[in-house]
Structure formats: C-alpha cells, structure tokens
Design a protein around this motif. Structure first.
Motif, PDB file in Angstrom:
ATOM      1  N   GLU A 186       0.850  -1.185   0.000  1.00 29.89           N
ATOM      2  CA  GLU A 186       0.000   0.000   0.000  1.00 29.89           C
ATOM      3  C   GLU A 186       0.888   1.239   0.000  1.00 29.89           C
ATOM      4  O   GLU A 186       2.066   1.176   0.356  1.00 29.89           O
ATOM      5  N   VAL A 187       0.300   2.358  -0.375  1.00 31.92           N
ATOM      6  CA  VAL A 187       1.031   3.624  -0.376  1.00 31.92           C
ATOM      7  C   VAL A 187       0.232   4.628   0.461  1.00 31.92           C
ATOM      8  O   VAL A 187      -1.001   4.635   0.435  1.00 31.92           O
ATOM      9  N   MET A 188       0.947   5.443   1.232  1.00 32.76           N
ATOM     10  CA  MET A 188       0.288   6.346   2.172  1.00 32.76           C
ATOM     11  C   MET A 188       0.976   7.710   2.165  1.00 32.76           C
ATOM     12  O   MET A 188       2.211   7.803   2.235  1.00 32.76           O
ATOM     13  N   GLY A 189       0.194   8.772   2.079  1.00 35.16           N
ATOM     14  CA  GLY A 189       0.708  10.131   2.170  1.00 35.16           C
ATOM     15  C   GLY A 189       0.717  10.610   3.610  1.00 35.16           C
ATOM     16  O   GLY A 189       0.281   9.921   4.537  1.00 35.16           O
ATOM     17  N   TYR A 190       1.218  11.852   3.786  1.00 34.32           N
ATOM     18  CA  TYR A 190       1.290  12.435   5.140  1.00 34.32           C
ATOM     19  C   TYR A 190      -0.007  13.197   5.400  1.00 34.32           C
ATOM     20  O   TYR A 190      -0.110  14.396   5.193  1.00 34.32           O
ATOM     21  N   GLY A 191      -1.028  12.461   5.868  1.00 32.85           N
ATOM     22  CA  GLY A 191      -2.324  13.060   6.136  1.00 32.85           C
ATOM     23  C   GLY A 191      -2.459  13.556   7.562  1.00 32.85           C
ATOM     24  O   GLY A 191      -1.487  13.977   8.202  1.00 32.85           O
ATOM     25  N   ARG A 192      -3.677  13.479   8.082  1.00 31.31           N
ATOM     26  CA  ARG A 192      -3.926  13.965   9.445  1.00 31.31           C
ATOM     27  C   ARG A 192      -3.502  12.947  10.499  1.00 31.31           C
ATOM     28  O   ARG A 192      -3.150  13.312  11.607  1.00 31.31           O
ATOM     29  N   TYR A 193      -3.555  11.656  10.153  1.00 28.10           N
ATOM     30  CA  TYR A 193      -3.307  10.620  11.151  1.00 28.10           C
ATOM     31  C   TYR A 193      -2.224   9.632  10.722  1.00 28.10           C
ATOM     32  O   TYR A 193      -2.426   8.411  10.777  1.00 28.10           O
ATOM     33  N   PRO A 194      -1.089  10.085  10.288  1.00 27.27           N
ATOM     34  CA  PRO A 194      -0.053   9.124   9.862  1.00 27.27           C
ATOM     35  C   PRO A 194       0.419   8.222  10.993  1.00 27.27           C
ATOM     36  O   PRO A 194       0.749   7.058  10.766  1.00 27.27           O
ATOM     37  N   ALA A 195       0.435   8.740  12.228  1.00 30.65           N
ATOM     38  CA  ALA A 195       0.897   7.925  13.350  1.00 30.65           C
ATOM     39  C   ALA A 195      -0.063   6.770  13.613  1.00 30.65           C
ATOM     40  O   ALA A 195       0.372   5.652  13.943  1.00 30.65           O
ATOM     41  N   LEU A 196      -1.371   6.992  13.464  1.00 26.20           N
ATOM     42  CA  LEU A 196      -2.345   5.915  13.688  1.00 26.20           C
ATOM     43  C   LEU A 196      -2.257   4.864  12.586  1.00 26.20           C
ATOM     44  O   LEU A 196      -2.318   3.655  12.857  1.00 26.20           O
ATOM     45  N   HIS A 197      -2.095   5.306  11.356  1.00 28.29           N
ATOM     46  CA  HIS A 197      -1.996   4.345  10.253  1.00 28.29           C
ATOM     47  C   HIS A 197      -0.736   3.493  10.387  1.00 28.29           C
ATOM     48  O   HIS A 197      -0.768   2.282  10.116  1.00 28.29           O
ATOM     49  N   LEU A 198       0.361   4.103  10.795  1.00 29.26           N
ATOM     50  CA  LEU A 198       1.593   3.324  10.972  1.00 29.26           C
ATOM     51  C   LEU A 198       1.463   2.357  12.145  1.00 29.26           C
ATOM     52  O   LEU A 198       2.018   1.252  12.105  1.00 29.26           O
ATOM     53  N   LEU A 199       0.739   2.747  13.186  1.00 28.25           N
ATOM     54  CA  LEU A 199       0.524   1.836  14.314  1.00 28.25           C
ATOM     55  C   LEU A 199      -0.306   0.625  13.877  1.00 28.25           C
ATOM     56  O   LEU A 199       0.013  -0.521  14.225  1.00 28.25           O
ATOM     57  N   ILE A 200      -1.364   0.861  13.116  1.00 30.58           N
ATOM     58  CA  ILE A 200      -2.177  -0.254  12.612  1.00 30.58           C
ATOM     59  C   ILE A 200      -1.326  -1.165  11.721  1.00 30.58           C
ATOM     60  O   ILE A 200      -1.411  -2.400  11.803  1.00 30.58           O
ATOM     61  N   HIS A 201      -0.514  -0.562  10.888  1.00 31.19           N
ATOM     62  CA  HIS A 201       0.364  -1.351  10.005  1.00 31.19           C
ATOM     63  C   HIS A 201       1.330  -2.202  10.821  1.00 31.19           C
ATOM     64  O   HIS A 201       1.556  -3.380  10.510  1.00 31.19           O
ATOM     65  N   ALA A 202       1.905  -1.627  11.879  1.00 36.06           N
ATOM     66  CA  ALA A 202       2.826  -2.379  12.735  1.00 36.06           C
ATOM     67  C   ALA A 202       2.098  -3.520  13.447  1.00 36.06           C
ATOM     68  O   ALA A 202       2.637  -4.630  13.574  1.00 36.06           O
ATOM     69  N   ILE A 203       0.869  -3.277  13.894  1.00 41.20           N
ATOM     70  CA  ILE A 203       0.096  -4.316  14.594  1.00 41.20           C
ATOM     71  C   ILE A 203      -0.195  -5.477  13.646  1.00 41.20           C
ATOM     72  O   ILE A 203      -0.051  -6.655  14.009  1.00 41.20           O
ATOM     73  N   ARG A 204      -0.603  -5.168  12.437  1.00 38.87           N
ATOM     74  CA  ARG A 204      -0.891  -6.246  11.477  1.00 38.87           C
ATOM     75  C   ARG A 204       0.356  -7.076  11.194  1.00 38.87           C
ATOM     76  O   ARG A 204       0.284  -8.310  11.083  1.00 38.87           O
ATOM     77  N   SER A 205       1.488  -6.414  11.081  1.00 42.61           N
ATOM     78  CA  SER A 205       2.723  -7.146  10.769  1.00 42.61           C
ATOM     79  C   SER A 205       3.112  -8.108  11.883  1.00 42.61           C
ATOM     80  O   SER A 205       3.788  -9.108  11.625  1.00 42.61           O
TER      81      SER A 205
END
Length: 837
Positions: A186-205
């Motif tokens: 997936e690709v992700m820009g620097y939006g309002r909640y980048p820290a939350l998206h990265l946390l979800i990504h880390a949890i899934r991994s």
C-alpha cells in the motif's frame, strides 16, 4: 537544516537561487542608544516598548527554514510504501515494513532495468511520477492499494509526455513492470493521522503471523486429542464386537463371519482404560478448541470522540469506541478480551499436558481453576487483541492522570497514544499562558512508571516511530506513545508542510526522541534509546546558512536552531518576537544560542536575537522576549536530563573524569617533586665531588711544578706544567671548577632535568582524538598505546602547544613556560597557558 532523516531525500537544487540578503544598515550612535533602551524594555515585557517595535510579518520564517517555504518543491520521505506482513515468525524490522516512495521507485526501476539505456524514459521522469503521486495522495487519508495508484500515475505520465506510438508502448511496458513489482503493498501520504496508520500497520505485521502460529498449535492439539480417543477405542470390547467388526469390513465382506472371528479373538485387555474424569476433561477441551474462531478485529481504538473518520470503520480488523475515560475503558476492554481467551489458552495447555500424559489433577486442576491473564505466557499476552487508548495531552496531565497512572502501572499490554503539541504545556489550564510555569513533560511522567514502555517520537521520522511501535508490540507491558505530527491550526501565517513543522519540533528540542524499554534490563544504559535526535551531543543543532551581506557578497553563518525558532512557527507565540531595525549596532545584541550559554548575571546585560527571513528574501534580526527565553531554558533543562539519562552527556562521568585528572595531576606533581629532589641531591653530590677533584689537581700541579724548567715542561703522568704567571690569577672559585677539557662523562641512566616550567602531558588521560597531531605531528606523537607524548620542542612553537592544550578534550596538555624568548606574542600566550598550569 537537513529536511530528512535519509540522505536520499534532498531539497531541490533550485532553492540555491533564493539567497537572503541583509538590508543596508545606516548606523547612528545616538539612535542606537535610544533604540537599545526600547529593545531592552520590550524584552523585559514593557507593553509600550512592545507596541513601539514592528511585529513579524505572516510570511516570516526562521532563517534555516527559509529554503523550505514552498511545500510543492519540498522532497521528503512521504508518501510511504507499506509492505504486507511477511510469512514467518512476524519479526520484520521497521525497514522491512515501510520505505519512502522516492527510494522505492528508484530501487524498483533499477531492479528490472539495471542497464543505463533500459527504461530510459521512465528513469528520466521518475521525479515527475513521484511528484504526481505525492500530489494525488494529499486527497486520501490513510493507505491505498499501491497498484491502482501507480496505474493512474502511469497513465498521467503518458498523457503528460505525448510520446509517439513506439515510445509510448515502451513506457507502458516499463510501467507495467513497475506495477508488478509493488505486489500487495500500500502507499500512504502524510495526512492527518499518519501515526495511527503506521501503528495499525505495525500491529498487522506482528499479530497476523502470531495468529497463524497459534492456529497451527490448536490444530496440533486437536489431532493429538483425537488420537488419544482412537487409542482408547482400540482398548475397548466394542472395537472387536461382531457388529463393529462387520461395520469395519464394509459391504464387500459378505463372506466374512464376524461371530466366528469374535469367538477366536482374545477379549482380555492388558492396558488400563481412560478414567471417566479424564475422558470428560479431554472432551471439554476438544469442544473448546474445535469451536474457537479468532476475532477478526485486530485493533480496538478508544477515544474521546474527536476522531470521526470513515477509514476507521471501513477496515474489517479495526474498531473504535467513544468513551470519556479512554484509559479506564481500555483497562475494561482488555480484561474482557483476556477473559475470553483465557478459556482457549487453558484448553491448549491442558491438551498439551494430556497428549504428553503428564496432566496431574491434584496439581493442575487448582491452577486452571483460577487461570487469568496474569498467568498468560509472553506469547499468549501478545495474542490478546490490541487495545489502544487515544488520549488528549491536557486531559491526561490533569483530570485523567489517575486513570493513566493506573493503566501504566497495571502491566496490561495495552497501548496509550497521546498526540502532543510541543508548543503547549499539557499541565496548563486553558486560560493560562503556556510559559507561565515549567512544562509538564508527559514523557518523563511515563518514565516514572518504571515498568511501562515509553516512546516519544514523531510521524515525521517514520522509521523511528515504527521502531518504537514494534518494541512496544513485542513487549508485555503497558506502552505510552507521545507523538507529534506537526499539524497547525488554520491561520494567516504562511502555510507550511506539516511534515516540516514536525521536523522543526525535533530540531528545536521541542519534542526530542527517546524510548524506554523495561524489558531490556534494569539499567538506563540498556533501557534508554536516544536514536534519531539531530546532533545529540549539542545543546542545539547547528547548520550552515548562506546569505548576501551589505556588499552583496555571499557569506555563510553557522546558525543554531533553537526552541525559539520553532516557536516562530506557532501563530499564538509570534507576539514574543519583534523586529530589530537594521540601524541598531550594539555589542549587547547576542545570538540566542550564545545568549543561553552565558552565566545569568552576564546574560542580564545582553539582549538575545534570532535571524529570520521575510517573503522578499530579506534577512532580519528578531528580538526574543524574556518569557520565551525562560521557556528555552526549560526545554534545554529537559534536554540535558535526557542526555544524562541516555549517557550522551553524563555529569557523573564528567565528575569522575575530573577527579581522575586531579589525581593524575597530583601524582605527576609528587613524582616531579621527587625527581627534582633527587636531581638536586645528585647535583650537590657531583658538585662536591668535582670541587674535591679540582683541588687535588691544583695541589698536584703546584707540588709537581719545576720553576727552573721552561714553560710547557711535561710532568709525570703526561701533564704539562704551566708557567708561574699562569697561576697568579687563579682564585678559589676557579680552582674549585672541573677542567673544561676533561668533563665528567654523564651517567647513562641519569634522570632528565625536569622543572616546574617545562611542558608535559598527562599521557594516561589522552583520548587519542588526533587534535594535537593535526596541529604539529613533530611536536606531538603517539606511543604504542596511541596516547600523546611530546616530540621535539625545537620543531614547534609555544603557540602551537598552547593551542593544542586549549582544544584537548581531556585537558591533559600542560604548556609550561616558553623555551624560545624570541617567539612573538608570548605575553598573551602565557596568559592563555595559565589555565593549564
């Protein structure tokens, strides 16, 4: 100022075209005195003086940030490519989970087109593709499939270039290969909640591979328990009854006589049958394991209601819940999830004990009767769905402090995420000035809970943030994450990229990075990580800044980026700055970083300023208020505390070094005194011996002299008699001196002539920094342990020796007194050398 944490992302070279210039200053001594009076009163908070000076314009920026004011031309790590969880044990490193889009594009194209001529069109326009993707992703919140985004960007590139048919087909093929290489990422820009998206990504991994391994463990238990029943059925009479035997043969066994077989078979059983109690226990465990289905939800957010986003509800594995006390609700949710899993975990443990035939009801029944989350193993705790409390910084510093502290002290592996505004004081009341009191540092509050993981990071440095997340997800303690995203409220100020503002908070020590992981050990050296901070050994990061002086000549300054520079980006803190007119020329004006390093009594006689650049590329000096200066000192104090905690600058170590140096100097002084005493005694002994020998020679000469012999007559022993006239001028002093023609041979092991004024080096304290050798490799050299010794003094100057003493980090070089009285500037050099006596 480096805009990125990675060397591959750079600001465009065209930024060099905009070099700020100093306005021409008209100096007037009288006007300067009057202006300095106004500046001093403004600095101290006089409202009338404050109003008399010009405020900052909306387009003014700290000098070091001026090259980055155009967000459209700023290259940085976002967007990110997020890679899916890999098969295996779920131990992917942060670098394996994400990569900047710019770096991924470069690597991907190089992989399928390593030769220079191949994919030439795509390589030449890779930056256009990157810019287009960055612009497109501003409209999306959170990750999106990379394949679709790349496909749309590829079509846009083809339309942009307007190629002929042959080149268009070649580019299309290269774009297809590029899309194929991205896979399911997936690709992700620097939006309002980048820290939350990265946390979800880390949890899934982490969680997805753990669940796969746990399901395999359950399947193995189910097979093992069923095999126990099969073995037990084989022991029973029923397994050899005629009807069961006939059923086991099937319809093809019409000629088979089961009754006859039953009569000839031995019905006695030599193995003890399974007890009813054990059978019931195994049947119950088997029922639990076969009916268990993993919860599809991996992440549960609990928040105050400020986040109302569709993306949070669009994912099947993410759920959110609104609660006025997120930490308290997270505690309840964790206990509920853990209670449901306790039955499954207990069933797995019982199954493995039964399969191994080591279950003892007397021991294990009481244990499993009270089996709860406190008894979970490390692996079992990591299987509990992640509960994340999204808290408000001001709330947890005031009314939510008790709930936060209880969760941090509980040991439940829940995550607490707090978004931080570095310009605010979380402990201040809404109507209070943020600089009214010392800032409440929530990170240090987290450290006070010794068994909690603390991660203070920023979404602007995604690798540092992901590393902190992964350490927390691999631990079994409560984790506190303090995150700064750099988002600014709408205002009339120049619009800046949020990533850049967050980076400025890192540079200005407003939001320093640190991690504390209790699982790493009991000592701070093991627990604390200080990675990611720029120039961590300095008070403030220092970067070169180019400008044009009053004559139009390009010059360079080394500027420090301080907390006050960061504060210039915050709308409500801009009133702490006022313009210093160009005509003001006074030694009392001092750069802010230098001002903060002065003693307080000396600083009170000076005025601090920063360099700022307006929208017309004009460089200005800006006065800083005393209130903001106190805030800078407070942030610097916290920075020093973190440095000491991380061992970067530890005062205890410095004191130990000073004590060691003092002991070494004392030992060296005592050794010099001993050698000098021995030397003086040796001189006295040699003098007495030489005087006695001289008198014996004189007596021998006088007694063997023949007055009737001509001058120069040889005496016995080969000595020549001197004429009487030559002896008439001999006095007692001359007679007591040894003959110059026959000096006494020096002893081979004689001690060197050491004096108080001679240069020397405390060689055991040398840190092998090479600073002195760079000054003069003939005046200094290393011994076999690579520690400094003095070389040939005649091949160096006293000035070089003094300079080496001043820059020596161990302060182990002592210049003594000059050996060449003709060397120029000795008075000044002796004054400088006095500090190293």
């Amino acid at each position: 100022m480096n805009p990125t944490e990675n060397s591959h992302s750079q600001f465009p070279d065209s930024a060099r075209e905009r070099i700020p210039a100093l306005p021409v200053a008209v100096k007037d001594a009288k006007a300067t005195r009057e202006l300095m009076f106004t500046l001093r009163h403004c600095h101290l908070g006089d409202p009338r003086a404050h109003e008399a000076l010009e405020p900052l314009g909306d387009d003014w920026l700290p000098a070091l940030l001026d090259p980055f004011r155009d967000a459209n031309r700023l290259r940085y790590d976002y967007p990110l490519i997020l890679f899916p969880p890999a098969e295996g044990d779920g131990s992917q490193a942060s670098t394996e989970l994400s990569q900047s889009l710019a770096q991924w594009l470069k690597n991907a194209v190089q992989d399928f087109a390593p030769e220079a001529p191949s994919a030439r069109i795509l390589k030449d326009h890779i930056h256009w593709l990157e810019h287009h993707l960055r612009t497109t992703l501003r409209e999306h919140e959170g990750p999106v499939p990379a394949v679709s985004v790349l496909a749309a960007a590829g079509l846009a590139l083809q339309q942009h270039l307007g190629l002929d048919q042959g080149h268009r087909e070649a580019l299309a093929q290269d774009l297809e290969r590029l899309q194929a290489s991205v896979g399911d990422a997936e690709v992700m820009g620097y939006g309002r909640y980048p820290a939350l998206h990265l946390l979800i990504h880390a949890i899934r991994s982490r969680v997805v591979p753990r669940r796969v391994r746990f399901q395999a463990r359950i399947d193995a238990c189910v097979r093992g328990l069923k095999s126990l029943f099969q073995v037990e059925w084989g022991k029973s009479i029923e397994s050899i009854e005629p009807k069961r035997a006939r059923d086991s043969v099937g319809p093809g066994g019409a000629r088979f006589d089961p009754d006859a077989l039953s009569e000839v078979m031995d019905h006695s059983r030599g193995t003890r049958k399974m007890s009813d109690e054990r059978r019931a226990r195994i049947e119950q465990v088997l029922e639990v394991l076969e009916s268990w289905r993993p919860d599809p939800v991996l992440v549960r957010f609990v928040h105050l209601g400020a986040i109302d986003e569709a993306w949070m509800r669009a994912s099947d594995d993410v759920r959110d819940l609104v609660d006025p006390d997120p930490c308290g609700c997270a505690t309840t949710l964790f206990d509920k999830e853990a209670a449901q899993l306790a039955q499954v975990f207990a069933a797995v443990r019982i199954a493995e004990l039964e399969i191994g035939s080591i279950y003892d009801p007397n021991i294990h029944d009481p244990w499993f009767a009270s089996f709860g989350w406190e008894a979970f193993s490390h692996e079992e705790l990591l299987l509990v769905p992640c509960i994340i409390a999204l808290e408000d910084a001001s709330r947890v510093a005031r009314e939510g402090l008790q709930s936060l502290s209880r969760l941090l002290s509980s040991g439940r592996p829940a995550q607490i995420l707090v978004r931080i505004q570095p310009s605010n004081d979380p402990g201040a009341l809404p109507e209070e000035n943020p600089f009214q009191s010392y800032r409440t540092e929530l990170g240090y509050l987290g450290i006070a809970h010794r068994q909690a993981v603390v991660n203070q990071s920023s979404a602007a440095r995604h690798q540092n943030l992901l590393q902190g997340y992964l350490e927390a997800l691999d631990a079994t303690q409560t984790s506190l994450h303090l995150i700064n995203t750099g988002m600014r409220p709408p205002s009339s100020l120049l619009q800046l990229n949020a990533w850049l503002v967050a980076g400025a908070g890192i540079e200005g020590r407003a939001h320093p990075f640190f991690r504390v992981n209790p699982a790493a050990g009991d000592f701070a050296a093991n627990r604390v990580s200080f990675d990611g901070n720029p120039q961590e050994d300095r008070d403030w990061p220092v970067h070169p800044f180019s400008f044009r002086d009053e004559n139009g000549t390009e010059s360079t300054l080394d500027l420090a980026f301080t907390f006050a520079d960061y504060a210039m980006l915050v709308p409500r803190l801009r009133d702490h700055f006022r313009l210093i007119p160009p005509g003001c020329d006074s030694d009392a004006l001092v750069p802010l970083a230098d001002y903060l390093s002065l003693p307080l009594d000396e600083a009170s006689q000076r005025l601090p300023y920063l360099w700022a650049v307006d929208g017309n590329a004009i460089l200005h000096r800006v006065l800083v208020s005393r209130e903001l200066i106190l805030a800078c000192r407070d942030r610097l104090n916290f920075w020093h505390s973190l440095q000491e905690l991380a061992g970067v600058k530890n005062r205890y170590v410095e004191l130990a070094i000073e004590r060691t140096q003092a002991e070494e100097r004392q030992q060296a002084a005592e050794e010099r005194a001993r050698l000098q005493a021995e030397h003086a005694a040796e001189i006295e002994r040699v003098s007495e011996s030489a005087a006695g020998e001289a008198m014996l020679r004189l007596t021998d000469t006088l007694m063997g002299l023949d007055f009737n012999t001509a001058v120069g007559t040889m005496l016995p022993g080969g000595r020549r008699a001197e004429p009487i006239a030559a002896l008439q001028g001999v006095d007692a002093t001359a007679a007591s001196q040894p003959e110059e023609s026959q000096p006494a041979p020096p002893a081979e092991d004689a001690e060197p002539d050491l004096g108080f004024d001679e240069p020397w080096i405390d060689t055991p304290l040398c840190t092998s920094c090479n600073d002195c050798l760079r000054i003069n490799p003939q005046l200094f050299f290393y011994n076999e342990d690579k520690q400094a010794l003095l070389g040939d003094l005649n091949k160096g100057s006293y000035a070089q020796l003094v300079e080496a003493a001043e820059i020596c980090p161990a302060k182990c070089i002592h210049p003594g007194k000059p050996w060449n009285p003709e060397e120029p500037g000795l008075d000044a050099l002796l004054e400088r050398a006095a500090a190293f006596a």
